[in-house]
Design a protein around this motif. Structure first.
Motif, short mmCIF file in Angstrom:
data_model
loop_
_atom_site.label_atom_id
_atom_site.label_comp_id
_atom_site.label_asym_id
_atom_site.label_seq_id
_atom_site.Cartn_x
_atom_site.Cartn_y
_atom_site.Cartn_z
N THR A 491 0.81 -1.22 0.00
CA THR A 491 0.00 0.00 0.00
C THR A 491 0.84 1.27 0.00
OG1 THR A 491 -1.81 -1.12 1.14
CG2 THR A 491 -1.75 1.28 1.29
N ARG A 492 1.86 1.33 0.86
CA ARG A 492 2.63 2.55 1.03
C ARG A 492 3.43 2.92 -0.23
NH1 ARG A 492 4.17 4.96 5.63
NH2 ARG A 492 1.95 4.70 6.08
N ALA A 526 -4.53 7.11 -4.93
CA ALA A 526 -4.56 5.64 -4.88
C ALA A 526 -4.23 5.15 -3.48
CB ALA A 526 -3.58 5.07 -5.89
N GLY A 527 -3.29 5.82 -2.80
CA GLY A 527 -2.98 5.45 -1.42
C GLY A 527 -4.15 5.72 -0.48
N VAL A 528 -4.85 6.82 -0.72
CA VAL A 528 -6.04 7.13 0.09
C VAL A 528 -7.09 6.04 -0.08
CG1 VAL A 528 -8.00 8.72 0.27
CG2 VAL A 528 -5.68 9.62 0.15
N ALA A 529 -7.29 5.59 -1.32
CA ALA A 529 -8.29 4.56 -1.58
C ALA A 529 -7.99 3.28 -0.81
CB ALA A 529 -8.37 4.27 -3.07
N ARG A 530 -6.73 3.07 -0.45
CA ARG A 530 -6.34 1.87 0.29
C ARG A 530 -6.14 2.14 1.78
NH1 ARG A 530 -5.01 1.17 -4.86
NH2 ARG A 530 -4.74 -0.94 -5.70
N GLY A 531 -6.50 3.34 2.24
CA GLY A 531 -6.48 3.61 3.67
C GLY A 531 -5.13 3.96 4.25
N ASP A 532 -4.20 4.48 3.44
CA ASP A 532 -2.87 4.83 3.94
C ASP A 532 -2.91 6.23 4.57
OD1 ASP A 532 -0.23 5.35 4.45
OD2 ASP A 532 0.47 5.07 2.40
#
Length: 799
Positions: A491-492, A526-532
């Motif tokens: 994710t990161r 894209a990172g936001v969409a994965r909760g980062d």
């Protein structure tokens, strides 16, 4: 991934950013997929296949009853414990927490990043005080104490943030809130939104929009007060647990009808549970067959007490999950009938069956085919590596078999790559972390190169190697590592790729002033969409500072606020500085100060430096205090802050310190700032040398510093540096060119006379770089300064 049908129905996403949620349907209108766009061109969307079993059933159970500053709630913890017990019997992995203060809530929300499997069914239950402010819902930590209009982000927890974090990794989310008790702050107002307009704290909860495929259940109707009950449990929780037990085959949607009716009747028509649903598939809180995945024998704890075999040793590298089953099968331990007699103290035992991860309860008997998929999962942790941290995680649990009772000793070694380059709040990390300025470049490169060679399929190691390359200024190598990490599902990596887009410019041009490229912003999205949480900060910062519309700026504020909920001090700093900026449309210095104080209290070097700025300038009604500012700036500079040295230079040249003006000390600190890429450090040092003639410096030294500053990316500092260069003599400019050539390894005398010998050496030097000699003295200096930065790249990851 299954093929998408032709019809996409937009769903409401709990994230305030560009990615769009949708569900895909086939010709028979049966839902197949939940699709969430990554926002990155050419990248496949995030999708959850509803034809597949969920990867995990995870329950976060929260109960707050013992409050410090408001009334206690006797039943809240009992309610949470009752539901936790019920869900454990239904194959949920239960994470339960009681009487949490604000920092405790932040830690629990961070734990969700580590503990929730991608594609899980997530249930969140909270019993305790809750209020609504400005139409939004907030739950109250046990230390909540509202004394200022600016206290909302530091004294409450946003329900929206919890839902967004859960939905970023979960296939479905159920939130159950038994928390609409009497308002403990009836006469208070709090700033909620970006505009800062205070709103009253009100009873109960407001209606709440739900992310796609989610259900939010309130114990009472909007704005109403829920009853605590006269027994051990509240009327709502008691009715819910009874309904689950009475009809385990029913979906939760169906059970809510029974729960609503029973609560309404038992409270004398005073309380009516409410719900908000966007579910597109049924969710069951009990197994549909009424059974459990486990055969549990409470008498197993006494198994063969007289026969204690030798301990079993499990060793290896610390990972988010460590396979242990094969260690437990030996000639003395038959896998058939093996029982977990005691839980590990610093983790849990899980087994993967038919694609779903299950927590193994105490006294449960394992099947023979479980051994290949039996795991030890360490408890989530955040360890600041390198400061007296242990290199091994040790734990123990007991098993029972035909051989008797055996202890299993777990000893997991922290990989050197994790110790040297692990990142904070990394959803797929192991909890060991260092800040960018703390990376030992040589040791980290050796450790992470070895880690990647040993496990090339580890997205974590690839990402951490990318961090090392970025810290070393090797942009292309960092990008290659980040792309591999992204492709391996880390994710990161999206955050890293976004930062690289900025770093390509900053590595030679200095700190970026203005909006990042759309490609960088799409990676952050894209990172936001994965909760980062780091992506929350990076995207939020761009949208708040450089919006293309008012809506974008509001989204930026929401994302930074969400990162703050996880304890992200960078977001506290960003919001603090925004509200302290007099040119901001939302200038509110007292509000800004509250954010900075929160960051500095957590020992963040940027928060400390910002508080130094407040003290030096007497901002937000605080008195000017140069000595306090010096202490704060020195503390921040020692921690690696990129601009704190320049701030110290200003203090020393300004004469506000008790020691009076000190030009030599000022140049010393300005030089340190310039070394870190702060172009004002170079411009200011050049001015001091030119106008204050400090001992040990000549005018050609001013030329060198001005040229270095003028080739960095800061338009105001560049103009100031060019003005200084324009006013310098030919001898100073020529001497500066000679000094820069010496810095670049050319054997040359600095005499300020750029004759044929100097010109020949310059021509030979520039020939290697593919350049010709510029016509003017100033351009000659600038070319040499540009080459200097190309060869001496500063740590762009510190900005």
């Amino acid at each position: 991934m299954a093929r998408l049908g032709s019809l996409l129905i937009a769903g409401m996403l709990g994230l305030v950013c560009s990615p769009v949620a949708a569900v895909a349907q086939n010709s028979t209108s049966d839902v197949q997929l939940i699709v969430r766009s990554t926002g990155v061109s050419g990248m496949a969307p995030v999708a959850f296949d509803l034809n597949q079993k969920s990867t995990q059933r995870f329950a976060l159970i929260l109960g707050n009853g013992d409050y410090d500053n408001v009334g206690d709630l006797p039943n809240a913890v009992a309610d949470a414990r009752l539901l936790a017990q019920t869900l454990r019997q239904s194959d949920y992995t239960v994470s339960e927490h009681y009487d949490l203060n604000k920092r405790g809530f932040e830690a629990v929300m961070r734990e969700m990043l580590f503990e929730v499997e991608f594609g899980a069914e997530v249930l969140v239950f909270y019993a305790g005080h809750g209020v609504q402010v400005g139409g939004r819902n907030y739950i109250l930590p046990t230390d909540s104490n509202v004394t200022s209009v600016y206290d909302l982000p530091f004294e409450t927890v946003s329900l929206q943030s919890i839902l967004a974090l859960a939905s970023s990794r979960a296939r479905s989310v159920v939130a159950i809130l038994d928390s609409c008790r009497e308002n403990p702050f009836p006469d208070k107002e709090l700033s909620v939104n970006l505009d800062g307009v205070p709103a009253s704290v009100r009873n109960g909860f407001n209606t709440q929009e739900s992310p796609i495929n989610s259900l939010i259940v309130f114990s009472t109707s909007p704005g109403a007060v829920a009853l605590d009950g006269v027994g051990d449990n509240s009327p709502f929780t008691e009715a819910m647990v009874e309904a689950i037990s009475a009809r385990p085959e029913a979906s939760f949607d169906d059970l809510l009808k029974d729960i609503r009716r029973n609560v309404y009747q038992s409270t004398g028509q005073r309380q009516l549970p409410w719900q908000s649903s966007s579910l597109i598939e049924p969710v069951y809180l009990a197994r549909q067959d009424g059974q459990t995945a486990w055969r549990v024998d409470t008498a197993a704890a006494n198994v063969a007490e007289g026969q204690k075999a030798l301990p079993i040793a499990v060793t290896g590298t610390l990972n988010p999950k460590v396979r242990v089953g094969l260690n437990l099968t030996s000639q003395d331990t038959s896998p058939a009938g093996l029982t977990l007699l005691s839980h590990p103290s610093a983790g849990r035992i899980e087994v993967q069956r038919e694609g779903r991860l299950l927590e193994v309860p105490q006294n449960a008997t394992l099947r023979a085919d479980d051994m290949a998929n039996l795991y030890y999962r360490p408890a989530s942790q955040i360890v600041h590596a390198g400061v007296g941290t242990a290199g091994t995680l040790s734990d123990r649990f007991d098993i029972g078999s035909v051989s008797g009772r055996q202890s299993v000793d777990v000893a997991l070694t922290v990989d050197p790559c994790d110790r040297e380059a692990g990142d904070h709040l990394d959803p797929e990390g192991v909890g060991f972390a260092v800040y960018p300025n703390e990376i030992d470049l040589e040791a980290a490169l050796e450790a992470c190169t070895a880690a990647v060679a040993g496990d090339p399929k580890s997205g974590r190691f690839q990402y951490q190697l990318g961090r090392v390359f970025l810290a070393s200024g090797k942009i292309d190598a960092a990008e290659a590592a980040y792309l591999k990490a992204r492709d391996l599902g880390h994710t990161r990596a999206f955050q890293g790729l976004g930062l690289l887009e900025i770093a390509r410019v900053e590595s030679t041009k200095g700190r970026l002033s203005g909006r990042a490229s759309e490609r960088a912003i799409s990676f952050f999205a894209a990172g936001v969409a994965r909760g980062d949480p780091y992506a929350y900060h990076s995207l939020g910062l761009q949208l708040l500072r450089y919006p293309t519309s008012g809506t974008e700026q509001l989204r930026g504020f929401e994302l930074l606020s969400r990162a703050l909920e996880l304890g992200h001090t960078f977001s506290m700093n960003a919001l603090g500085l925004y509200f302290l900026d007099e040119s901001s449309a939302h200038y509110d210095p007292k509000r800004g100060l509250r954010y900075l104080q929160g960051s500095a209290a957590r020992d963040d070097i940027y928060g400390i430096a910002n508080m130094g700025f407040v003290a030096a300038n007497g901002l937000a009604g605080e008195p000017k205090d140069a000595e306090l500012a010096r202490e704060l700036f020195e503390q921040a500079a020692a921690g690696g802050h990129p601009t704190a040295p320049t701030s110290l230079g200003r203090l020393y040249i300004g004469g506000a310190l008790q020691s009076g003006a000190d030009a030599v000390q000022a140049v010393k600190w300005y030089d340190e700032g310039l070394k870190r890429g702060d172009s004002w450090g170079g411009a200011n040092a050049a001015w001091v040398i030119t106008n204050r003639t400090p001992a040990g410096f000549a005018l050609h030294d001013a030329a060198v510093r001005a040229a270095k500053s003028a080739t960095l990316r800061n338009p105001q500092a560049r103009k100031a540096a060019l003005d200084i260069l324009t006013g310098l003599s030919a001898k100073a400019l020529d001497g500066g060119a000679q000094a820069l050539m010496r810095d670049l390894g050319v054997d040359i005398e600095i005499d300020g006379s750029f004759g044929p010998q100097s010109r020949q050496k310059l021509e030979e030097f520039l020939h290697v770089t593919g350049r010709s000699i510029p016509a003017s003295r100033q351009d000659r200096l600038m070319v040499l300064a540009q080459i200097f930065w190309e060869r001496s790249k500063f740590r762009v990851d510190l900005f």
